[in-house]
Design a protein around this motif. Sequence first.
Motif, PDB file in Angstrom:
ATOM      1  N   LEU A  40       1.210  -1.382  -0.042  1.00  0.00           N
ATOM      2  CA  LEU A  40      -0.385   0.210  -0.241  1.00  0.00           C
ATOM      3  C   LEU A  40       0.543   1.287   0.020  1.00  0.00           C
ATOM      4  O   LEU A  40       0.388   2.295  -1.037  1.00  0.00           O
ATOM      5  N   ASP A  41       1.576   1.980   1.379  1.00  0.00           N
ATOM      6  CA  ASP A  41       3.111   2.413   0.815  1.00  0.00           C
ATOM      7  C   ASP A  41       3.422   2.851  -0.608  1.00  0.00           C
ATOM      8  O   ASP A  41       3.244   3.773  -0.922  1.00  0.00           O
ATOM      9  N   THR A  42       4.007   1.342  -0.951  1.00  0.00           N
ATOM     10  CA  THR A  42       4.872   1.801  -2.912  1.00  0.00           C
ATOM     11  C   THR A  42       3.853   2.408  -3.769  1.00  0.00           C
ATOM     12  O   THR A  42       3.668   2.799  -4.308  1.00  0.00           O
ATOM     13  N   ILE A  43       2.292   1.707  -3.788  1.00  0.00           N
ATOM     14  CA  ILE A  43       1.945   1.587  -4.893  1.00  0.00           C
ATOM     15  C   ILE A  43       0.406   2.775  -4.794  1.00  0.00           C
ATOM     16  O   ILE A  43       0.763   3.858  -5.503  1.00  0.00           O
ATOM     17  N   VAL A  44       0.508   3.643  -2.996  1.00  0.00           N
ATOM     18  CA  VAL A  44      -0.772   4.295  -3.305  1.00  0.00           C
ATOM     19  C   VAL A  44       0.164   4.835  -2.544  1.00  0.00           C
ATOM     20  O   VAL A  44       0.075   6.684  -2.802  1.00  0.00           O
ATOM     21  N   ASN A  45       0.369   5.500  -0.701  1.00  0.00           N
ATOM     22  CA  ASN A  45       0.613   6.450  -0.124  1.00  0.00           C
ATOM     23  C   ASN A  45       2.109   6.846  -0.532  1.00  0.00           C
ATOM     24  O   ASN A  45       1.817   8.139  -0.265  1.00  0.00           O
ATOM     25  N   MET A  46       2.813   6.619  -1.359  1.00  0.00           N
ATOM     26  CA  MET A  46       4.317   7.846  -1.427  1.00  0.00           C
ATOM     27  C   MET A  46       3.572   8.231  -2.369  1.00  0.00           C
ATOM     28  O   MET A  46       4.437   9.473  -1.927  1.00  0.00           O
ATOM     29  N   ASN A  47       2.776   8.096  -3.293  1.00  0.00           N
ATOM     30  CA  ASN A  47       1.734   9.689  -4.212  1.00  0.00           C
ATOM     31  C   ASN A  47       1.204  10.258  -3.806  1.00  0.00           C
ATOM     32  O   ASN A  47       0.639  11.776  -3.269  1.00  0.00           O
ATOM     33  N   GLU A  48      -0.372   9.468  -2.604  1.00  0.00           N
ATOM     34  CA  GLU A  48      -1.021   9.844  -1.877  1.00  0.00           C
ATOM     35  C   GLU A  48      -0.716  11.507  -0.603  1.00  0.00           C
ATOM     36  O   GLU A  48      -1.392  11.452  -0.293  1.00  0.00           O
ATOM     37  N   HIS A  49       0.377  10.289   0.087  1.00  0.00           N
ATOM     38  CA  HIS A  49       0.139  10.937   1.316  1.00  0.00           C
ATOM     39  C   HIS A  49       2.012  11.342   1.144  1.00  0.00           C
ATOM     40  O   HIS A  49       2.447  12.525   2.129  1.00  0.00           O
ATOM     41  N   HIS A  50       3.033  10.364   0.768  1.00  0.00           N
ATOM     42  CA  HIS A  50       4.285  10.866   1.395  1.00  0.00           C
ATOM     43  C   HIS A  50       4.723  12.309   0.283  1.00  0.00           C
ATOM     44  O   HIS A  50       6.190  12.821   1.398  1.00  0.00           O
TER      45      HIS A  50
END
Length: 438
Positions: free
Chosen positions: A107-117
């Motif tokens: 989830l961090d790699t696919i979504v959160n890196m762009n959506e949150h980080h």
Amino acid sequence: MTSSIRPPKKLVLIVVDGMTPDAFEHAVSSGRAPTLAYLAAHGEYRRATSVFPSLTPVCLSSIATGAGPDVHHIPSLAWWNRQEKRIVEYGSSFSALRKAGFSQAVLDTIVNMNEHHLSRDATTVYEALEDAGFVAGAINITCYRGRHRHVSNVPGLRRAVHGPSRFFFYNLYESDRTGAPFSGRGRKGGSVDAYAAGVGRWLVTRDGFDFLVYYLSDYDLASHAHGPLGAMDVALERVDASIRVLLDAAGGPDEFLDRYAVILLSDHGQTAVERVARLEPHFADLHGQVVVTATNRVGQVYLLPDATVDAADLARRLDREPAVEVTVRREGDEAVARRGGEDFPARELEHPDAAERVRAALANPNAGELLVSAAEGWELIDLGGRHHEGGGSHGSLVAGDSFVPLLTIGVDASPARITDVVPAVLRHFGVTPGSAGN
Ligand SMILES: [Zn+2]
């Protein structure tokens, strides 16, 4: 009202992960890569510098935003999230993903890196161009944030993400049905780039964008496995073929360059790995005071709120570790390097563009208090216990990890750093860069 101003030429940005300048120059001069040789003959080539750490999520974020890690806030492949008090792991290895909690890491790699980080202070090239009315596309690149919401067709992946209007991410998210084949298997045979090529062919055939990022990831995988020299034997022809697909889809090389300006670069270099080491034992007695995240050829050491030591203490602990070439930390406004038991100003480091790269890395609020750059030939074992001994790796400040090939065709700019690419693209399209980081 009519205008005599011609619209800017469309532009394709090609990113070949982990291809060293030596590999690119060999490809062009040896005759083994006719497409790269054709492109090189029509453009301007130079060696440019990457960012620090020279690891893919950091570098691709810098390529896609034109900003350093101080602005985009992506610090490494593996880092300590101070707000959430947990390690974020973008895929140092499959074992590291498992150790970090597989579904969270995915989830961090696919979504959160762009959506949150990825910081909102950074503007991506897709956001800037689409705000100005151009159509942007991205294939497989891990920094993809844009204005358009995309939902996944994959069962179980319920989170929507925001990308450019033409958006393709390992067939997890696809803005259009292209018929491109995807197989997570056969990765070593180039299956991921085969998917990118299928999508690229579809887009170029339709001329369906003004700006496209075409990201090829398989070269880096080959270089990790075979080393930067071995990768030239096993993967250069495949890179060439993957780029040839775009030219063919336009009707041929000349037709391709008639239609598109091109920027081709890699995100970082690679160096050979002969020996491996662990950073964690140096801090074993500081349980509850520090967190160590080591991956490839870089490490971050984070001080927790109850720590009774400071960053200088952490640096001294690595004085006798042969895997460590240099550490850097902040003292007040100064960046301090430590090597061979001696402190000195980091601006005196002889590594490529070291002063700016160290400054930007340390000014990232998600960075550790101490950054560790590995010595030539060494790799730091990751959270999952994995490494690339006998192969290749990257992440450090040394020249082999830091220099990238950079070719421009039909672009009136001479980018010297990977962060210069987006400003050059925006100028090409007559778009004023956002205030952040540019
Ligand atoms: Zn890599």
